[in-house]
Design an enzyme around this catalytic site. Structure first.
Site, PDB file in Angstrom:
ATOM      1  N   ARG A 105       0.833  -1.197   0.000  1.00  0.00           N
ATOM      2  CA  ARG A 105       0.000   0.000   0.000  1.00  0.00           C
ATOM      3  C   ARG A 105       0.866   1.243   0.000  1.00  0.00           C
ATOM      4  NH1 ARG A 105      -4.368   1.303   4.708  1.00  0.00           N
ATOM      5  NH2 ARG A 105      -2.480   1.454   5.973  1.00  0.00           N
ATOM      6  N   THR A 109      -1.167   7.588  -0.983  1.00  0.00           N
ATOM      7  CA  THR A 109      -2.450   7.509  -1.695  1.00  0.00           C
ATOM      8  C   THR A 109      -3.376   6.447  -1.132  1.00  0.00           C
ATOM      9  OG1 THR A 109      -1.666   5.857  -3.283  1.00  0.00           O
ATOM     10  CG2 THR A 109      -1.246   8.178  -3.802  1.00  0.00           C
ATOM     11  N   ASP A 201      -1.155  -3.675  12.484  1.00  0.00           N
ATOM     12  CA  ASP A 201      -0.699  -4.147  11.185  1.00  0.00           C
ATOM     13  C   ASP A 201      -0.476  -5.657  11.260  1.00  0.00           C
ATOM     14  OD1 ASP A 201       1.268  -4.947   9.065  1.00  0.00           O
ATOM     15  OD2 ASP A 201       1.117  -2.821   8.556  1.00  0.00           O
ATOM     16  N   ASP A 204       3.063  -6.909  10.148  1.00  0.00           N
ATOM     17  CA  ASP A 204       4.115  -6.624  11.120  1.00  0.00           C
ATOM     18  C   ASP A 204       4.008  -7.528  12.339  1.00  0.00           C
ATOM     19  OD1 ASP A 204       5.488  -4.643   9.725  1.00  0.00           O
ATOM     20  OD2 ASP A 204       4.171  -3.062  10.447  1.00  0.00           O
TER      21      ASP A 204
END
Length: 211
Positions: A105, A109, A201, A204
Site C-alpha cells: 500500500r 495515496t 498491522d 508486522d
C-alpha cells in the site's frame, strides 16, 4: 447484515480473535492464533463447495461417497500478511493449489501497487478463495480480485479476519458477485487507513517487524 457478507460468529472464532487483537500478544502467539482462526474459518468458507458422488470400496463393502467436484481448490494469499491465513487453511485443505498476489500500500495515496502475481493453471475449472487478514480500504482486495477475475475462475470468495464498513462498501461496489467472509466488522477506518479498533498491522505482527 450486509448482503453478500457472512460474519463467522462461532464462539471459538470470536474467542481467538479477541486474543489476537490484544497488543500484549507475542509474535509466536499471534502466528499460532492466526493459523487456528484460518483453519476454523475454512469450514464455513468451503461449506457450499459443489460435491459429486464417487464409487469407493470400504474394508467391508462397495459404497458411494461424496467428493468435492471439479479440479482442486485454489487458495490465493495477498502478500504479505495473507500468508498467515494461507497456512492455516492449508491445514484443512492440504491438497489445494496456491496462488500469490504481491501488493503493497502506497502510504500517501492508500492505493495498492502490484509487485508479484502467480496463479495455478486452469482457473476456469477451479474455485478460488482469496485471503487477507484485513479488509480496510478494500483497495488491495479489489486489485487482487480484478487480476484473478481476468482468468475466469469457476467461483471466487474473499476471506478476512477483520473488516470495516468502508472496506466492505468499496469491495461490494466493485465486486458484488464475490461473497465476503469475515470474523468481525469493526467500527471504522482512521485517517491513516487503519481499522479501528482492529488489531494493528497484521503483517508486522505476524512477521515480527515494525513499520
Amino acid at each position: 447484515m450486509t448482503a453478500g457478507v457472512q460474519v463467522i460468529g462461532h464462539p471459538l472464532v470470536q474467542h481467538k480473535l479477541t486474543l489476537l487483537r490484544k497488543k500484549q500478544t507475542s509474535t509466536i502467539e499471534f502466528r499460532r492464533l492466526l493459523g487456528e482462526l484460518a483453519a476454523l474459518m475454512a469450514y464455513e468458507v468451503t461449506r457450499n463447495l459443489p460435491l459429486r458422488e464417487v464409487a469407493i470400496e470400504t474394508p467391508v463393502a462397495a459404497a458411494t461417497g461424496q467428493a468435492i467436484d471439479g479440479k482442486k481448490v485454489v487458495l490465493v494469499a495477498i502478500l504479505r500478511a495473507g500468508i498467515g491465513l494461507l497456512d492455516g487453511m492449508l491445514d484443512v485443505v492440504p491438497g489445494a493449489r496456491v496462488g500469490h498476489v504481491g501488493l503493497y500500500r502506497d502510504e500517501q495515496t492508500l492505493h495498492p501497487v502490484e509487485y508479484y502475481f502467480r496463479m495455478p493453471r486452469d482457473l476456469e475449472a477451479r474455485d478460488v478463495i482469496v485471503v487477507d487478514p484485513m479488509l480496510a480500504t478494500g483497495n488491495s482486495a479489489i486489485a487482487a480480485l480484478d487480476r484473478i477475475k481476468a482468468q475466469r475462475p469457476r467461483s471466487l470468495r474473499f476471506v478476512c479476519l477483520v473488516s470495516c464498513p468502508e472496506g466492505i462498501a468499496n469491495l461490494r461496489a466493485r465486486h458484488p458477485d464475490v461473497p465476503i467472509f469475515t470474523a468481525a466488522i469493526d467500527e471504522r477506518l482512521n485517517e491513516h487507513g487503519y481499522i479501528v479498533p482492529g488489531l494493528g498491522d497484521a503483517g508486522d505482527r505476524y512477521f515480527g517487524t515494525r513499520p
